[in-house]
Write an enzyme that holds these catalytic residues in place. Structure first.
Site, PDB file in Angstrom:
ATOM      1  N   GLN A 136      43.686  49.204  51.318  1.00  0.00           N
ATOM      2  CA  GLN A 136      44.435  48.233  52.118  1.00  0.00           C
ATOM      3  C   GLN A 136      45.753  48.854  52.594  1.00  0.00           C
ATOM      4  O   GLN A 136      46.520  49.394  51.801  1.00  0.00           O
ATOM      5  CB  GLN A 136      44.696  46.975  51.270  1.00  0.00           C
ATOM      6  CG  GLN A 136      45.345  45.846  52.014  1.00  0.00           C
ATOM      7  CD  GLN A 136      44.464  45.260  53.119  1.00  0.00           C
ATOM      8  OE1 GLN A 136      43.279  45.020  52.919  1.00  0.00           O
ATOM      9  NE2 GLN A 136      45.041  45.063  54.292  1.00  0.00           N
ATOM     10  N   ASP A 193      36.279  51.333  56.926  1.00  0.00           N
ATOM     11  CA  ASP A 193      37.328  50.948  57.880  1.00  0.00           C
ATOM     12  C   ASP A 193      37.205  51.758  59.179  1.00  0.00           C
ATOM     13  O   ASP A 193      37.796  51.397  60.196  1.00  0.00           O
ATOM     14  CB  ASP A 193      38.717  51.215  57.270  1.00  0.00           C
ATOM     15  CG  ASP A 193      39.431  49.933  56.876  1.00  0.00           C
ATOM     16  OD1 ASP A 193      39.027  48.862  57.366  1.00  0.00           O
ATOM     17  OD2 ASP A 193      40.394  50.014  56.091  1.00  0.00           O
ATOM     18  N   LYS A 216      38.453  39.428  51.337  1.00  0.00           N
ATOM     19  CA  LYS A 216      37.416  40.457  51.479  1.00  0.00           C
ATOM     20  C   LYS A 216      36.496  40.432  50.270  1.00  0.00           C
ATOM     21  O   LYS A 216      35.272  40.494  50.409  1.00  0.00           O
ATOM     22  CB  LYS A 216      38.058  41.849  51.624  1.00  0.00           C
ATOM     23  CG  LYS A 216      38.591  42.102  53.018  1.00  0.00           C
ATOM     24  CD  LYS A 216      39.463  43.341  53.100  1.00  0.00           C
ATOM     25  CE  LYS A 216      40.100  43.420  54.495  1.00  0.00           C
ATOM     26  NZ  LYS A 216      41.161  44.422  54.594  1.00  0.00           N
TER      27      LYS A 216
END
Ligand code: NDP
Length: 287
Positions: A99, A122, A55
């Site tokens: 995460q 997200d 990422k």
């Protein structure tokens, strides 16, 4: 038999990333700051380490700022919440991604709800979940957004299609169903308690599978000509003791019946990061 066309997720993701990079360059040329994405990793789960590294690299490649925060597994929930409050307040951070999974002593719901919904790239914050459900402009979850782009690459207007989503997780299945509903599909959500899953799957003009069971969906579950999007990714034992990656769909069997299919790897996987970058740009433009 000719078999299905293969949906090239790698190429489509590269195209999305190129579009994001061009828009970032245009934004910077207008005198606006480059968007910034903060990725927070708690602990050292090896798979998460790889995701975070990828990422960060992809973020820099499109000209955005990447801020990585690696915290020890022993980090308290309170300390993580302090970091999130700090990132919420920073003007150079437009997107915040924590995460998952988090260590067991940290409540992921509390952490997700602490992220400013305007920076929730997200798309897991209840505000964005609600906006996606009501069809409003939102930061939508990356994997289902990627699946929608892949399906639309086969047929630009998905309106009127019978769509079946197998899996009802908050991360993939449920938001996928909402996005397909917004795209005017007739949507069925199937799960582990669904009766006669093959029969339900055979209804689908568009089948999205997000279950986590290697090669569960067989050739005779597929309506001829259907678009099949395989979200699953698992490593199974392969020839010569080497592992190989497979999806939730028995690729060769299904390819013989479907009209278009995503491979694993190289299908949905690359789309997730591309859509994360797209969301970060969207968050920056809205700030
Ligand atoms: P979850 O485990 O959270 O959800 C799985 C879903 O599948 C559940 O809704 C479950 O039903 C359903 N299910 C389980 N077994 C069956 C069965 N036998 N028949 C029908 N339905 C079943 O998984 P995720 O949604 O997070 O992920 C699914 C897969 O996608 C995994 O392989 C994951 O690795 C992959 N993935 C890939 C991503 C990518 O970027 N390519 C991103 C995210 C996930 P129930 O609710 O009834 O238990």
């Amino acid at each position: 038999m000719a078999g299905a066309s293969i949906i090239d997720g790698k190429e489509i993701a590269a195209q999305v990333r190129r579009e994001v990079a061009a828009k970032v360059a245009e934004r910077v040329a207008r005198g606006r700051p480059a968007p910034g994405l903060a990725v927070v990793l708690v602990g050292n789960d090896p798979a998460s380490e790889v995701y975070v590294r990828n990422k960060a690299r992809s973020t820099r490649e499109v000209g955005m700022g990447s801020f990585e925060h690696r915290l020890p597994a022993s980090t308290s929930e309170a300390d993580l919440l302090v970091l999130i409050a700090d990132l919420n307040a920073r003007s150079d951070v437009n997107g915040i991604l924590v995460q998952l999974p988090l260590p067991k002593h940290i409540d992921p719901v509390r952490v997700i709800e602490a992220i400013d919904p305007a920076k929730d790239v997200d798309g897991f914050h209840p505000v964005n979940v609600g906006r996606v459900a009501s069809g409003a402009k939102a930061l939508a979850p990356c994997t289902p957004t990627g699946c929608l782009i892949l399906a639309s690459s086969v047929q630009a207007d998905l309106g009127g299609l019978e769509a079946v989503v197998i899996g009802r997780s908050n991360i993939v299945g449920k938001p996928m169903a909402q996005l397909l509903l917004s795209a005017n599909c007739t949507v069925t959500i199937a799960h582990s308690r669904t009766r006669d899953l093959p029969l339900v799957a055979r209804r689908a003009d568009l089948l999205v599978v997000a279950v986590g069971r290697a090669e569960m969906v067989r050739g005779d579950w597929i309506k001829p000509g259907a678009i099949v999007i395989d979200v699953g990714i698992q490593r199974v034992a392969g020839a010569g003791g080497k592992g190989r990656l497979v999806g939730d769909v028995a690729f060769e069997e299904v390819k013989a019946v479907a009209g278009a299919i995503t491979p694993v790897p190289g299908g949905v996987g690359p789309m997730t990061i591309a859509c994360l970058l797209q969301n970060t740009l969207q968050a920056a433009e809205a700030a």
